[in-house]
Write an enzyme that holds these catalytic residues in place. Structure first.
Site, PDB file in Angstrom:
ATOM      1  N   LYS A  11       0.630  -1.165   0.057  1.00 16.56           N
ATOM      2  CA  LYS A  11      -0.109   0.090  -0.363  1.00 16.56           C
ATOM      3  C   LYS A  11       0.815   1.379   0.024  1.00 16.56           C
ATOM      4  O   LYS A  11       2.288   1.305  -0.061  1.00 16.56           O
ATOM      5  CB  LYS A  11      -1.037   0.359   1.109  1.00 16.56           C
ATOM      6  N   TYR A  22     -12.719  -1.416  -3.913  1.00 21.11           N
ATOM      7  CA  TYR A  22     -12.737  -1.876  -2.280  1.00 21.11           C
ATOM      8  C   TYR A  22     -14.296  -1.719  -2.244  1.00 21.11           C
ATOM      9  O   TYR A  22     -15.148  -2.008  -1.349  1.00 21.11           O
ATOM     10  CB  TYR A  22     -12.220  -0.902  -1.796  1.00 21.11           C
ATOM     11  N   ASN A  74      -1.939   0.651   6.464  1.00 22.42           N
ATOM     12  CA  ASN A  74      -1.910  -1.212   7.386  1.00 22.42           C
ATOM     13  C   ASN A  74      -0.735  -1.777   6.080  1.00 22.42           C
ATOM     14  O   ASN A  74      -0.357  -3.304   5.878  1.00 22.42           O
ATOM     15  CB  ASN A  74      -2.387  -1.629   7.663  1.00 22.42           C
ATOM     16  N   HIS A 125      -2.459  -4.982   0.791  1.00 26.65           N
ATOM     17  CA  HIS A 125      -3.656  -6.132   1.427  1.00 26.65           C
ATOM     18  C   HIS A 125      -3.544  -7.573   0.669  1.00 26.65           C
ATOM     19  O   HIS A 125      -2.873  -7.459   0.116  1.00 26.65           O
ATOM     20  CB  HIS A 125      -4.130  -5.203   0.113  1.00 26.65           C
ATOM     21  N   GLU A 166      -9.401 -10.221  -8.159  1.00 23.91           N
ATOM     22  CA  GLU A 166      -8.343  -8.907  -8.165  1.00 23.91           C
ATOM     23  C   GLU A 166      -7.511  -8.766  -8.491  1.00 23.91           C
ATOM     24  O   GLU A 166      -7.133  -7.798  -9.138  1.00 23.91           O
ATOM     25  CB  GLU A 166      -7.972  -8.682  -6.205  1.00 23.91           C
TER      26      GLU A 166
HETATM   27  P1  IDP Z   1      -8.648  -6.845   5.479  1.00 24.17           P
HETATM   28  O1  IDP Z   1      -7.530  -5.569   4.732  1.00 24.17           O
HETATM   29  O2  IDP Z   1      -7.258  -7.159   6.513  1.00 24.17           O
HETATM   30  O3  IDP Z   1      -9.306  -7.260   4.427  1.00 24.17           O
HETATM   31  P2  IDP Z   1     -10.534  -5.239   5.884  1.00 24.17           P
HETATM   32  O4  IDP Z   1     -11.554  -5.530   6.775  1.00 24.17           O
HETATM   33  O5  IDP Z   1     -11.013  -6.436   4.817  1.00 24.17           O
HETATM   34  O6  IDP Z   1      -9.586  -5.775   6.111  1.00 24.17           O
HETATM   35  O7  IDP Z   1     -10.844  -3.914   5.376  1.00 24.17           O
HETATM   36  C1  IDP Z   1     -10.242  -3.886   4.011  1.00 24.17           C
HETATM   37  C2  IDP Z   1      -9.079  -1.937   4.649  1.00 24.17           C
HETATM   38  O8  IDP Z   1      -9.609  -1.021   5.073  1.00 24.17           O
HETATM   39  C3  IDP Z   1      -8.081  -2.512   6.157  1.00 24.17           C
HETATM   40  O9  IDP Z   1      -6.879  -3.159   5.363  1.00 24.17           O
HETATM   41  C4  IDP Z   1      -8.225  -1.177   6.505  1.00 24.17           C
HETATM   42  O10 IDP Z   1      -6.904  -0.574   5.375  1.00 24.17           O
HETATM   43  C5  IDP Z   1      -8.780  -0.615   6.114  1.00 24.17           C
HETATM   44  N1  IDP Z   1      -9.829  -0.628   7.379  1.00 24.17           N
HETATM   45  C6  IDP Z   1     -10.062  -1.469   7.711  1.00 24.17           C
HETATM   46  N2  IDP Z   1     -11.262  -1.238   8.608  1.00 24.17           N
HETATM   47  C7  IDP Z   1     -10.919  -0.352   9.016  1.00 24.17           C
HETATM   48  C8  IDP Z   1     -11.108   1.015  10.645  1.00 24.17           C
HETATM   49  O11 IDP Z   1     -11.916   1.121  11.340  1.00 24.17           O
HETATM   50  N3  IDP Z   1     -10.578   2.384  10.137  1.00 24.17           N
HETATM   51  C9  IDP Z   1      -9.374   2.523   9.009  1.00 24.17           C
HETATM   52  N4  IDP Z   1      -9.686   1.951   7.934  1.00 24.17           N
HETATM   53  C10 IDP Z   1      -9.732   0.448   8.221  1.00 24.17           C
HETATM   54 MG    MG Z   2     -10.767  -7.452   2.840  1.00 24.65          MG
END
Ligand code: IDP
Ligand code: MG
Length: 141
Positions: A10, A50, A113, A116, A127
């Site tokens: 990312k 997304y 984070n 992905h 994807e």
């Molecule tokens: P993942 O990336 O571990 O699959 P997902 O729940 O699919 O997690 O969420 C997609 C992305 O959205 C996360 O990797 C993170 O960057 C962002 N995200 C998820 N939850 C939150 C939140 O509560 N606040 C801000 N960003 C979030």
């Molecule tokens: Mg996800």
């Protein structure tokens, strides 16, 4: 064969110069890179990628962040690739991620984070197809 997954390094990790370190983690964990390229998504592309998260409270933050700078997109191959990659990257929130995972070591925050990973084989195929043509995927046996 359920041996492919899709990964993104990312914008936070690219900006922080972690691309090489994360490539090392990918290869050390036994993944083969079938395709990789640097992309700078438009907001519309990030919203499309997304779309499953449309309407969630973090959707705008997520799509603005993902279109804020370049990232690396990769198609990865390994036995049981989806689960193996999610294990390598760690929990969504880096403060919950276990030691030795990519998010533990390189994530900035819950939103930013570092990486992905696809959440299912079906989504991995979708994807990969979102970013790569068949001709770009170097097939190995
Ligand atoms: P993942 O990336 O571990 O699959 P997902 O729940 O699919 O997690 O969420 C997609 C992305 O959205 C996360 O990797 C993170 O960057 C962002 N995200 C998820 N939850 C939150 C939140 O509560 N606040 C801000 N960003 C979030
Ligand atoms: Mg996800």
């Amino acid at each position: 064969m359920r041996n492919k997954t899709f990964a993104i390094i990312k914008p936070d990790a690219v900006k922080n110069k972690y691309t090489g370190k994360i490539y090392d983690r990918i290869l050390d964990a036994g993944f083969e890179i079938l395709a990789a390229k640097k992309v700078h998504m438009t907001l519309e592309q990030a919203e499309g990628f997304y779309s499953v998260h449309t309407g969630k409270p973090f959707f705008a933050e997520l799509t603005e962040f993902m279109s804020s700078g370049p990232c690396m997109v990769l198609a990865l191959k390994k036995e049981n690739a989806v689960d193996a990659w999610r294990e390598t990257i760690g929990a969504t929130n880096p403060s919950d991620a276990t030691d030795g995972t990519i998010r533990k070591d390189y994530a900035t925050s819950l939103g930013q984070n570092a990486v992905h990973g696809s959440d299912s084989h079906e989504n991995a195929i979708l994807e990969i197809g979102f970013f790569f043509s068949q001709a770009e995927l170097i097939q190995t046996q």
